[in-house]
Design an enzyme around this catalytic site. Sequence first.
Site, PDB file in Angstrom:
ATOM      1  N   LEU A 124       7.506   2.497  11.724  1.00 25.47           N
ATOM      2  CA  LEU A 124       7.002   1.142  11.916  1.00 25.47           C
ATOM      3  C   LEU A 124       7.174   0.353  10.618  1.00 25.47           C
ATOM      4  O   LEU A 124       7.733  -0.743  10.601  1.00 25.47           O
ATOM      5  CB  LEU A 124       5.518   1.226  12.299  1.00 25.47           C
ATOM      6  CG  LEU A 124       4.708  -0.060  12.277  1.00 25.47           C
ATOM      7  CD1 LEU A 124       5.173  -0.974  13.398  1.00 25.47           C
ATOM      8  CD2 LEU A 124       3.229   0.249  12.452  1.00 25.47           C
ATOM      9  N   THR A 125       6.703   0.948   9.516  1.00 22.15           N
ATOM     10  CA  THR A 125       6.690   0.242   8.234  1.00 22.15           C
ATOM     11  C   THR A 125       8.111  -0.024   7.724  1.00 22.15           C
ATOM     12  O   THR A 125       9.000   0.814   7.864  1.00 22.15           O
ATOM     13  CB  THR A 125       5.929   1.094   7.190  1.00 22.15           C
ATOM     14  OG1 THR A 125       4.631   1.374   7.711  1.00 22.15           O
ATOM     15  CG2 THR A 125       5.790   0.353   5.870  1.00 22.15           C
ATOM     16  N   GLU A 126       8.271  -1.194   7.127  1.00 24.70           N
ATOM     17  CA  GLU A 126       9.557  -1.573   6.521  1.00 24.70           C
ATOM     18  C   GLU A 126       9.299  -2.019   5.084  1.00 24.70           C
ATOM     19  O   GLU A 126       8.164  -2.339   4.729  1.00 24.70           O
ATOM     20  CB  GLU A 126      10.184  -2.730   7.316  1.00 24.70           C
ATOM     21  CG  GLU A 126      10.448  -2.346   8.756  1.00 24.70           C
ATOM     22  CD  GLU A 126      11.299  -3.372   9.491  1.00 24.70           C
ATOM     23  OE1 GLU A 126      11.644  -4.425   8.902  1.00 24.70           O
ATOM     24  OE2 GLU A 126      11.608  -3.098  10.658  1.00 24.70           O
ATOM     25  N   THR A 157       6.824   9.510   7.634  1.00 26.17           N
ATOM     26  CA  THR A 157       6.388  10.915   7.571  1.00 26.17           C
ATOM     27  C   THR A 157       7.129  11.770   8.601  1.00 26.17           C
ATOM     28  O   THR A 157       7.332  11.337   9.737  1.00 26.17           O
ATOM     29  CB  THR A 157       4.863  10.986   7.835  1.00 26.17           C
ATOM     30  OG1 THR A 157       4.199  10.152   6.883  1.00 26.17           O
ATOM     31  CG2 THR A 157       4.341  12.407   7.714  1.00 26.17           C
ATOM     32  N   ARG A 265     -20.577  28.191 -12.671  1.00 25.20           N
ATOM     33  CA  ARG A 265     -20.328  27.682 -14.030  1.00 25.20           C
ATOM     34  C   ARG A 265     -21.648  27.486 -14.791  1.00 25.20           C
ATOM     35  O   ARG A 265     -22.535  26.762 -14.306  1.00 25.20           O
ATOM     36  CB  ARG A 265     -19.583  26.344 -13.936  1.00 25.20           C
ATOM     37  CG  ARG A 265     -19.339  25.656 -15.251  1.00 25.20           C
ATOM     38  CD  ARG A 265     -18.252  26.345 -16.035  1.00 25.20           C
ATOM     39  NE  ARG A 265     -17.977  25.638 -17.283  1.00 25.20           N
ATOM     40  CZ  ARG A 265     -17.187  26.121 -18.225  1.00 25.20           C
ATOM     41  NH1 ARG A 265     -16.587  27.290 -18.078  1.00 25.20           N
ATOM     42  NH2 ARG A 265     -16.984  25.437 -19.335  1.00 25.20           N
ATOM     43  N   GLN A 336     -15.148  15.802 -11.350  1.00 31.93           N
ATOM     44  CA  GLN A 336     -16.151  15.694 -12.416  1.00 31.93           C
ATOM     45  C   GLN A 336     -16.955  16.990 -12.537  1.00 31.93           C
ATOM     46  O   GLN A 336     -17.210  17.470 -13.643  1.00 31.93           O
ATOM     47  CB  GLN A 336     -17.083  14.491 -12.126  1.00 31.93           C
ATOM     48  CG  GLN A 336     -17.954  14.087 -13.283  1.00 31.93           C
ATOM     49  CD  GLN A 336     -17.146  13.488 -14.445  1.00 31.93           C
ATOM     50  OE1 GLN A 336     -16.012  13.063 -14.266  1.00 31.93           O
ATOM     51  NE2 GLN A 336     -17.730  13.494 -15.624  1.00 31.93           N
ATOM     52  N   GLU A 363      -1.696   4.232   7.755  1.00 32.12           N
ATOM     53  CA  GLU A 363      -2.171   3.872   9.096  1.00 32.12           C
ATOM     54  C   GLU A 363      -3.209   2.746   9.048  1.00 32.12           C
ATOM     55  O   GLU A 363      -4.198   2.746   9.774  1.00 32.12           O
ATOM     56  CB  GLU A 363      -2.676   5.103   9.863  1.00 32.12           C
ATOM     57  CG  GLU A 363      -1.551   6.133  10.001  1.00 32.12           C
ATOM     58  CD  GLU A 363      -1.688   7.114  11.150  1.00 32.12           C
ATOM     59  OE1 GLU A 363      -2.347   6.795  12.142  1.00 32.12           O
ATOM     60  OE2 GLU A 363      -1.113   8.202  11.040  1.00 32.12           O
ATOM     61  N   SER A 366      -7.643  -0.022   3.830  1.00 28.68           N
ATOM     62  CA  SER A 366      -9.087  -0.326   3.962  1.00 28.68           C
ATOM     63  C   SER A 366      -9.297  -1.812   4.226  1.00 28.68           C
ATOM     64  O   SER A 366     -10.177  -2.199   5.006  1.00 28.68           O
ATOM     65  CB  SER A 366      -9.823   0.070   2.678  1.00 28.68           C
ATOM     66  OG  SER A 366      -9.902   1.467   2.576  1.00 28.68           O
ATOM     67  N   GLU A 367      -8.464  -2.645   3.587  1.00 30.68           N
ATOM     68  CA  GLU A 367      -8.608  -4.100   3.799  1.00 30.68           C
ATOM     69  C   GLU A 367      -8.309  -4.454   5.259  1.00 30.68           C
ATOM     70  O   GLU A 367      -9.011  -5.265   5.873  1.00 30.68           O
ATOM     71  CB  GLU A 367      -7.659  -4.875   2.864  1.00 30.68           C
ATOM     72  CG  GLU A 367      -8.020  -4.813   1.386  1.00 30.68           C
ATOM     73  CD  GLU A 367      -7.632  -3.497   0.722  1.00 30.68           C
ATOM     74  OE1 GLU A 367      -6.900  -2.688   1.328  1.00 30.68           O
ATOM     75  OE2 GLU A 367      -8.068  -3.260  -0.431  1.00 30.68           O
TER      76      GLU A 367
HETATM   77  C1  LIG Z   1       2.955   8.791   2.066  1.00 30.85           C
HETATM   78  C2  LIG Z   1       3.044   7.719   3.099  1.00 30.85           C
HETATM   79  C3  LIG Z   1       3.306   8.047   4.420  1.00 30.85           C
HETATM   80  C4  LIG Z   1       3.462   7.042   5.382  1.00 30.85           C
HETATM   81  N1  LIG Z   1       3.832   7.373   6.676  1.00 30.85           N
HETATM   82  C5  LIG Z   1       4.185   6.370   7.529  1.00 30.85           C
HETATM   83  C6  LIG Z   1       4.768   6.674   8.803  1.00 30.85           C
HETATM   84  O1  LIG Z   1       4.931   7.837   9.180  1.00 30.85           O
HETATM   85  N2  LIG Z   1       5.156   5.649   9.601  1.00 30.85           N
HETATM   86  C7  LIG Z   1       5.003   4.349   9.223  1.00 30.85           C
HETATM   87  O2  LIG Z   1       5.401   3.458   9.978  1.00 30.85           O
HETATM   88  N3  LIG Z   1       4.429   4.022   8.037  1.00 30.85           N
HETATM   89  C8  LIG Z   1       4.031   5.007   7.181  1.00 30.85           C
HETATM   90  N4  LIG Z   1       3.479   4.690   5.957  1.00 30.85           N
HETATM   91  C9  LIG Z   1       3.294   3.278   5.598  1.00 30.85           C
HETATM   92  C10 LIG Z   1       1.841   2.832   5.506  1.00 30.85           C
HETATM   93  O3  LIG Z   1       1.263   2.783   6.782  1.00 30.85           O
HETATM   94  C11 LIG Z   1       1.846   1.485   4.768  1.00 30.85           C
HETATM   95  O4  LIG Z   1       2.158   1.762   3.416  1.00 30.85           O
HETATM   96  C12 LIG Z   1       0.524   0.753   4.878  1.00 30.85           C
HETATM   97  O5  LIG Z   1       0.312   0.297   6.198  1.00 30.85           O
HETATM   98  C13 LIG Z   1       0.446  -0.468   3.920  1.00 30.85           C
HETATM   99  O6  LIG Z   1       1.568  -1.253   4.023  1.00 30.85           O
HETATM  100  P1  LIG Z   1       2.341  -1.690   2.674  1.00 30.85           P
HETATM  101  O7  LIG Z   1       2.613  -0.460   1.895  1.00 30.85           O
HETATM  102  O8  LIG Z   1       3.499  -2.536   3.048  1.00 30.85           O
HETATM  103  O9  LIG Z   1       1.302  -2.551   1.857  1.00 30.85           O
HETATM  104  P2  LIG Z   1       1.117  -4.152   1.970  1.00 30.85           P
HETATM  105  O10 LIG Z   1       1.007  -4.531   3.397  1.00 30.85           O
HETATM  106  O11 LIG Z   1       2.146  -4.793   1.136  1.00 30.85           O
HETATM  107  O12 LIG Z   1      -0.294  -4.327   1.286  1.00 30.85           O
HETATM  108  C14 LIG Z   1      -0.474  -4.358  -0.137  1.00 30.85           C
HETATM  109  C15 LIG Z   1      -1.947  -4.626  -0.413  1.00 30.85           C
HETATM  110  O13 LIG Z   1      -2.318  -5.920   0.097  1.00 30.85           O
HETATM  111  C16 LIG Z   1      -3.407  -5.804   0.996  1.00 30.85           C
HETATM  112  N5  LIG Z   1      -3.259  -6.773   2.061  1.00 30.85           N
HETATM  113  C17 LIG Z   1      -2.138  -7.032   2.798  1.00 30.85           C
HETATM  114  N6  LIG Z   1      -2.390  -7.987   3.700  1.00 30.85           N
HETATM  115  C18 LIG Z   1      -3.692  -8.333   3.567  1.00 30.85           C
HETATM  116  C19 LIG Z   1      -4.561  -9.257   4.228  1.00 30.85           C
HETATM  117  N7  LIG Z   1      -4.147 -10.024   5.226  1.00 30.85           N
HETATM  118  N8  LIG Z   1      -5.843  -9.335   3.813  1.00 30.85           N
HETATM  119  C20 LIG Z   1      -6.292  -8.550   2.804  1.00 30.85           C
HETATM  120  N9  LIG Z   1      -5.526  -7.660   2.141  1.00 30.85           N
HETATM  121  C21 LIG Z   1      -4.248  -7.556   2.523  1.00 30.85           C
HETATM  122  C22 LIG Z   1      -3.309  -4.363   1.536  1.00 30.85           C
HETATM  123  O14 LIG Z   1      -4.550  -3.922   2.064  1.00 30.85           O
HETATM  124  C23 LIG Z   1      -2.879  -3.616   0.284  1.00 30.85           C
HETATM  125  O15 LIG Z   1      -3.989  -3.376  -0.522  1.00 30.85           O
HETATM  126  C24 LIG Z   1       3.272   5.683   5.005  1.00 30.85           C
HETATM  127  C25 LIG Z   1       2.961   5.365   3.675  1.00 30.85           C
HETATM  128  C26 LIG Z   1       2.874   6.361   2.725  1.00 30.85           C
HETATM  129  C27 LIG Z   1       2.618   5.956   1.293  1.00 30.85           C
END
Ligand SMILES: Cc1cc2nc3c(=O)[nH]c(=O)nc-3n(C[C@H](O)[C@H](O)[C@H](O)COP(=O)(O)OP(=O)(O)OC[C@H]3O[C@@H](n4cnc5c(N)ncnc54)[C@H](O)[C@@H]3O)c2cc1C
Length: 382
Positions: A124-126, A157, A265, A336, A363, A366-367
């Site tokens: 899903l993610t790009e 993943t 400990r 710790q 997935e 937190s935001e």
């Molecule tokens: C090890 C690993 C495994 C993964 N596996 C998969 C997988 O199998 N399939 C898949 O599709 N994806 C996968 N992902 C992707 C993962 O789901 C995304 O990294 C995640 O959803 C966040 O997207 P981003 O990295 O583009 O961050 P961004 O969307 O760029 O966000 C950056 C920051 O901005 C904040 N932010 C963004 N928009 C808002 C908003 N509107 N309001 C407040 N805060 C905001 C976010 O919370 C974050 O703190 C994986 C990621 C990792 C690191």
Amino acid sequence: MFELSQDHETFRKVVREFAEGEIAPHVAQWDREHHLPLDIVHAMGDLGLFGLVAPEEYGGSGGDFTSLCVAIEELGRVDQSIGITLEAAVGLGINPIASYGTAEQKQRWLPDLVAGRALAAFGLTEPEAGSDAGATRTRAVLDGGHWTINGAKAFITNSGTDITSVVSITARTGPDEISTLLVPSGTAGFVVEPAYDKLGWHISDTHGLTFADCVVPEDNLLGQRGKGFAQFLAVLDEGRIAISALAVGLAQGCLDVSRRYALERHTFGAPIGSRQAVAFALSDLAVSVEAARLLTYKAAWLKDSGRSREQIKQAASMAKLYSTEAAVAATRIATQVFGGNGFMEEFPVARFYRDAKILEIGEGTSEVQRMLIARGLGLPVS
Ligand SMILES: Cc1cc2nc3c(=O)[nH]c(=O)nc-3n(C[C@H](O)[C@H](O)[C@H](O)COP(=O)(O)OP(=O)(O)OC[C@H]3O[C@@H](n4cnc5c(N)ncnc54)[C@H](O)[C@@H]3O)c2cc1C
């Protein structure tokens, strides 16, 4: 419901024995070598873990979602990478095909996935579309009975193991249309990029994927054309409960090893667990484990009881948000309590500490969870 059934608890013991016997003794080495041992994947398959919620006709046991959470929690208590391998294989690999696939698609892919002979991934993610998944840029054009796909996916993943058989990806198939397509491993134009160098989850397999004039048959559309966005939202609701279970496992793992260490400990002639500073930190940790577990299994129970999508969605986000933040805090406390040893790879808490942070990101960050919960409260947050 304040406790799981006897069957769930019996099953928990089976998975715990497996995790402690087959995973724990080797996990530090696998982590050092960034190696996902396929023998363990096959052994998890033999134990029936990949088929827990899959239909019986494809080799699954058609069980409840709670059992899957128990399995993920128990694996996650020993190692997060192995836990996420199962979570992603089922939640992101098997579930989309089982939920939206045609009879032919299910027959082709599910038996091997359910048996643990193969793994599937969900892309899903790009690079330019994570939290804002609707910004998907990958395109698929239908022409002459084939889809031609161009684009890229990031952080996927289970996408590049030797037994990865298929990846389902979202792609733009029209101006306002996102659909899901199945791309078999080895398809020409589908490139699995080298594995990422990650902070944690070293054993878990994660790659970027590129698609350059990658052609798949029209029949590889998964579910309805244009419903890809709605489908992945539903997939993620369940996934968040499962990630919450993974976080509970991590927090419980931290509590177990820290409690033991606090008894063993000694400083100033007494176990560190006799000092309030240490004991109270572990009391707080125990409370957070309990709260995270209750939120997680309540969400799983809502799903198993067929409650409304809105109820499940809200409970899933609450569980994911709370449990993952509790898990990150748990690793800080555990490190710790271990003092200098906590900073050494020789002890599991160092690995726990590195593995925890991604729980608050993957997935849905937190935001994003806070945003979804606020929307569930009827607030017009964007
Ligand atoms: C090890 C690993 C495994 C993964 N596996 C998969 C997988 O199998 N399939 C898949 O599709 N994806 C996968 N992902 C992707 C993962 O789901 C995304 O990294 C995640 O959803 C966040 O997207 P981003 O990295 O583009 O961050 P961004 O969307 O760029 O966000 C950056 C920051 O901005 C904040 N932010 C963004 N928009 C808002 C908003 N509107 N309001 C407040 N805060 C905001 C976010 O919370 C974050 O703190 C994986 C990621 C990792 C690191």
